[in-house]
Design a protein around this motif. Structure first.
Motif, mmCIF file in Angstrom:
data_model
loop_
_atom_site.group_PDB
_atom_site.id
_atom_site.type_symbol
_atom_site.label_atom_id
_atom_site.label_comp_id
_atom_site.label_asym_id
_atom_site.label_seq_id
_atom_site.Cartn_x
_atom_site.Cartn_y
_atom_site.Cartn_z
ATOM 1 N N TYR A 110 12.057 5.006 14.231
ATOM 2 C CA TYR A 110 10.994 5.804 13.619
ATOM 3 C C TYR A 110 10.249 4.989 12.565
ATOM 4 O O TYR A 110 9.023 5.025 12.470
ATOM 5 N N HIS A 111 10.994 4.259 11.760
ATOM 6 C CA HIS A 111 10.369 3.460 10.704
ATOM 7 C C HIS A 111 9.427 2.413 11.308
ATOM 8 O O HIS A 111 8.314 2.206 10.809
ATOM 9 N N ASP A 112 9.858 1.769 12.376
ATOM 10 C CA ASP A 112 8.988 0.797 13.056
ATOM 11 C C ASP A 112 7.686 1.443 13.520
ATOM 12 O O ASP A 112 6.598 0.859 13.395
ATOM 13 N N ALA A 113 7.784 2.658 14.062
ATOM 14 C CA ALA A 113 6.592 3.365 14.535
ATOM 15 C C ALA A 113 5.655 3.705 13.373
ATOM 16 O O ALA A 113 4.425 3.590 13.488
ATOM 17 N N PHE A 114 6.231 4.129 12.249
ATOM 18 C CA PHE A 114 5.418 4.415 11.063
ATOM 19 C C PHE A 114 4.709 3.150 10.587
ATOM 20 O O PHE A 114 3.499 3.160 10.300
ATOM 21 N N LEU A 115 5.467 2.055 10.473
ATOM 22 C CA LEU A 115 4.880 0.793 10.010
ATOM 23 C C LEU A 115 3.764 0.307 10.941
ATOM 24 O O LEU A 115 2.709 -0.160 10.487
ATOM 25 N N GLN A 116 3.995 0.427 12.246
ATOM 26 C CA GLN A 116 2.991 0.001 13.213
ATOM 27 C C GLN A 116 1.707 0.805 13.058
ATOM 28 O O GLN A 116 0.601 0.248 13.093
ATOM 29 N N ARG A 117 1.839 2.123 12.865
ATOM 30 C CA ARG A 117 0.651 2.950 12.720
ATOM 31 C C ARG A 117 -0.103 2.622 11.427
ATOM 32 O O ARG A 117 -1.339 2.606 11.408
ATOM 33 N N VAL A 118 0.620 2.362 10.343
ATOM 34 C CA VAL A 118 -0.022 1.972 9.084
ATOM 35 C C VAL A 118 -0.855 0.706 9.292
ATOM 36 O O VAL A 118 -2.009 0.620 8.856
ATOM 37 N N ARG A 119 -0.281 -0.256 9.994
ATOM 38 C CA ARG A 119 -0.996 -1.516 10.228
ATOM 39 C C ARG A 119 -2.177 -1.315 11.170
ATOM 40 O O ARG A 119 -3.231 -1.949 11.005
ATOM 41 N N GLU A 120 -2.020 -0.443 12.178
ATOM 42 C CA GLU A 120 -3.131 -0.139 13.084
ATOM 43 C C GLU A 120 -4.323 0.443 12.329
ATOM 44 O O GLU A 120 -5.478 0.231 12.728
ATOM 45 N N CYS A 121 -4.036 1.154 11.263
ATOM 46 C CA CYS A 121 -5.106 1.763 10.457
ATOM 47 C C CYS A 121 -5.757 0.749 9.515
ATOM 48 O O CYS A 121 -6.691 1.105 8.776
ATOM 49 N N GLY A 122 -5.266 -0.472 9.536
ATOM 50 C CA GLY A 122 -5.845 -1.508 8.680
ATOM 51 C C GLY A 122 -5.384 -1.422 7.236
ATOM 52 O O GLY A 122 -6.024 -2.003 6.343
ATOM 53 N N ILE A 123 -4.294 -0.727 6.985
ATOM 54 C CA ILE A 123 -3.768 -0.588 5.624
ATOM 55 C C ILE A 123 -2.888 -1.794 5.309
ATOM 56 O O ILE A 123 -1.897 -2.034 6.010
ATOM 57 N N PRO A 124 -3.210 -2.578 4.281
ATOM 58 C CA PRO A 124 -2.383 -3.743 3.953
ATOM 59 C C PRO A 124 -0.994 -3.334 3.467
ATOM 60 O O PRO A 124 -0.862 -2.432 2.635
ATOM 61 N N ILE A 125 0.039 -3.973 4.004
ATOM 62 C CA ILE A 125 1.412 -3.811 3.508
ATOM 63 C C ILE A 125 1.871 -5.177 3.004
ATOM 64 O O ILE A 125 2.047 -6.111 3.789
ATOM 65 N N HIS A 126 2.051 -5.306 1.710
ATOM 66 C CA HIS A 126 2.480 -6.572 1.118
ATOM 67 C C HIS A 126 3.999 -6.560 0.992
ATOM 68 O O HIS A 126 4.566 -5.962 0.067
ATOM 69 N N MET A 127 4.652 -7.212 1.940
ATOM 70 C CA MET A 127 6.111 -7.278 1.951
ATOM 71 C C MET A 127 6.591 -8.347 0.964
ATOM 72 O O MET A 127 5.915 -9.345 0.721
ATOM 73 N N GLY A 128 7.790 -8.143 0.421
ATOM 74 C CA GLY A 128 8.357 -9.103 -0.515
ATOM 75 C C GLY A 128 7.631 -9.148 -1.844
ATOM 76 O O GLY A 128 7.678 -10.157 -2.543
ATOM 77 N N HIS A 129 6.991 -8.054 -2.224
ATOM 78 C CA HIS A 129 6.278 -7.965 -3.493
ATOM 79 C C HIS A 129 6.962 -6.896 -4.350
ATOM 80 O O HIS A 129 6.713 -5.701 -4.198
ATOM 81 N N LYS A 130 7.819 -7.337 -5.248
ATOM 82 C CA LYS A 130 8.611 -6.418 -6.062
ATOM 83 C C LYS A 130 7.824 -5.983 -7.296
ATOM 84 O O LYS A 130 7.358 -6.819 -8.075
ATOM 85 N N VAL A 131 7.708 -4.669 -7.468
ATOM 86 C CA VAL A 131 7.081 -4.117 -8.664
ATOM 87 C C VAL A 131 8.140 -4.050 -9.759
ATOM 88 O O VAL A 131 9.212 -3.459 -9.569
ATOM 89 N N VAL A 132 7.850 -4.660 -10.918
ATOM 90 C CA VAL A 132 8.825 -4.699 -12.011
ATOM 91 C C VAL A 132 8.378 -3.872 -13.210
ATOM 92 O O VAL A 132 9.177 -3.617 -14.120
ATOM 93 N N GLN A 133 7.112 -3.457 -13.212
ATOM 94 C CA GLN A 133 6.615 -2.718 -14.367
ATOM 95 C C GLN A 133 5.368 -1.925 -13.968
ATOM 96 O O GLN A 133 4.650 -2.295 -13.027
ATOM 97 N N PHE A 134 5.134 -0.830 -14.683
ATOM 98 C CA PHE A 134 3.936 -0.032 -14.491
ATOM 99 C C PHE A 134 3.179 0.075 -15.818
ATOM 100 O O PHE A 134 3.799 0.131 -16.880
ATOM 101 N N ASP A 135 1.868 0.109 -15.741
ATOM 102 C CA ASP A 135 1.043 0.526 -16.869
ATOM 103 C C ASP A 135 0.429 1.847 -16.448
ATOM 104 O O ASP A 135 -0.457 1.892 -15.597
ATOM 105 N N GLU A 136 0.927 2.930 -17.022
ATOM 106 C CA GLU A 136 0.519 4.237 -16.515
ATOM 107 C C GLU A 136 -0.883 4.633 -16.948
ATOM 108 O O GLU A 136 -1.487 5.536 -16.362
#
Length: 461
Positions: A110-136
């Motif tokens: 299921y996760h593979d199917a979700f990821l594939q559809r996100v990419r088909e929509c042209g939505i960038p997925i930046h893998m290996g990018h760890k968020v360490v802080q937020f500025d709210e």
């Protein structure tokens, strides 16, 4: 249709986390016409986990977002599931599989199917990018390499160990033991072909549930016996370790199934290995939104479910749809209105869905304590009660209730007094909404104090 103004400015949305909830959020935001980008700390996803269900309430939304037929192909093809007595397999109730979790498949597929559809929509997925802080206040995310990326709104879909949740709450939210754990196994069904007792389970897709005192086992066969899955939920008071990857003790598993119906016990006994997952809980959160109202939580980061709810992924999908519609109706210049309406619209339904999971677990684990071995059990006493969740349309409901709820939120924002979803000092206080047989709210929301306190939220990864 609400009279609120739908503005055309293109919002920029950052989604933190590319799990099922994060992917659902990305698809919902894209469907609403927003600019979306996803950041995920994992470099590469593996085919992890085991069974996952998606109900009609989620599939209705996913179909609009172009992700439906792919999921149906993956799912279990059995029409019914059987709820059985632990020691001899006697069938206590039969239900349509859709009453449990809709279409059940492998989480990784299921996760593979979700990821594939996100990419088909042209939505960038930046893998290996760890968020360490937020500025709210900007709002922005800061990555491990020091880069800062801004957006109009940030969605924290970063799971049960959510960093975004700590920002929203202002403190570390430590898990607590629920007193239960799961042994889980998912493997190719080939080794079972030489086990005579379990042949009825591997001929075609099927789902069976064995219930016993303080324990139950769920079995799922996929691809006509090509893949096999079992999950045993049992009492456990060991130290907490929130992990999907802790190896299980198969000797302990075999002791657990010593008095289990041989049909399934024979399959469990030849299983080579399993995982041991400690089920933990957290109190209901007082809010899902940061103080600036620009960072919102979604999915397991704020409303994780028990496995017996069979609704974790489906409720995350609903939350994604509601948040997207709220942002669309509020417009780019009124993010606080959108996020605060979102959490108020979602809290009651999600809470009832979570409690469904606790209810069915407790009924399964206690029903045999109350009857003699030869006494008949009312099938309704062991059935899963999820059917009321399915007719609900999260997008349509948000449009229908926007005017009413946005009026309340506008008043709260103007006064600076945002009423919490849950007050840790005085106990759980929630907006209780009664739903009809079609999953529609019967009336406007009412403030109801729960006495005694409602059960705790259980964490599912």
């Amino acid at each position: 249709m609400a009279a609120a103004n739908e503005r055309n400015e293109r919002l920029k949305v950052i989604v933190v986390g590319a799990g099922l909830g994060g992917c659902a959020a990305a698809l919902a935001m894209h469907h609403a016409g927003f600019e979306v980008v996803v950041y995920e700390k994992i470099k590469r996803f593996l085919r992890l986990g085991d069974s996952l269900g998606l109900g009609e309430n989620a599939l209705r939304l996913l179909q609009r977002w172009g992700l439906h037929d792919q999921l149906i192909k993956i799912g279990n093809k059995s029409e019914n599931m059987q709820i059985r007595r632990w020691q001899d397999g006697k069938i206590l109730a039969v239900q349509p599989l859709m009453d449990m979790a809709g279409y059940i498949g492998h989480r990784g597929d299921y996760h593979d199917a979700f990821l594939q559809r996100v990419r088909e929509c042209g939505i960038p997925i930046h893998m290996g990018h760890k968020v360490v802080q937020f500025d709210e206040n900007k709002p922005s995310i800061i990555l491990e390499d020091g880069r800062e990326i801004e957006a109009d709104v940030i969605i924290g879909a970063d799971g049960i160990k959510s960093l975004a949740r700590e920002l929203v709450l202002g403190f570390h939210d430590a898990p607590k033991s629920s007193g239960y754990a799961c042994f889980r196994a998912y493997f190719k069904g080939e080794p079972l072909k030489s086990v005579p007792e379990c042949q009825s389970l591997i001929q075609k897709d099927c789902v069976n549930i064995w219930i016993g005192e303080d324990k139950h086992l769920v079995q799922n066969t996929l691809r006509d016996g090509e893949e096999f899955n079992w999950i045993i939920t049992h009492k456990d008071t060991a130290d907490i370790k929130e992990s999907w990857f802790q190896p299980g003790d198969m000797d302990e598993v075999r002791r657990l199934v010593a008095d289990l119906d041989r049909t399934i016990a024979s399959a469990v006994e030849v299983t080579e290995s399993c995982l041991d997952w400690k089920i933990c809980y957290r109190d209901p959160l007082p809010t899902w939104v940061s103080r600036s109202h620009k960072i919102a939580l979604l999915g397991d980061s704020c409303h994780a479910h028990l496995p017996t709810s069979a609704q974790g992924a489906s409720q995350a999908t609903e939350s994604a749809a509601v948040l997207a519609v709220c942002l669309k109706l509020a417009g780019k210049d009124n993010i606080p209105l959108a996020t605060r309406v979102y959490e108020k619209l979602r809290f009651d339904r999600v809470r009832q869905s979570q409690l469904n999971g606790e209810d069915v677990r407790d009924r399964w684990h206690n029903i045999l304590k109350k009857v003699n071995a030869d006494q008949e059990i009312d099938p309704d006493d062991v059935k899963i009660k999820n059917r009321w969740l399915y007719p609900y349309d999260a997008e349509a409901d948000t449009y229908a209730r926007w005017d009413e709820m946005s009026k309340i939120v506008r008043e709260e924002l103007a006064s600076g007094n945002i009423r919490p979803l849950f007050d840790p000092k005085t106990g759980p206080v929630r907006n209780l909404v009664e739903y009809d047989a079609f999953g529609r709210p019967k009336s406007s929301q009412r403030n109801i104090a729960i006495d005694p306190p409602a059960p705790q939220v259980v964490v599912n990864s």
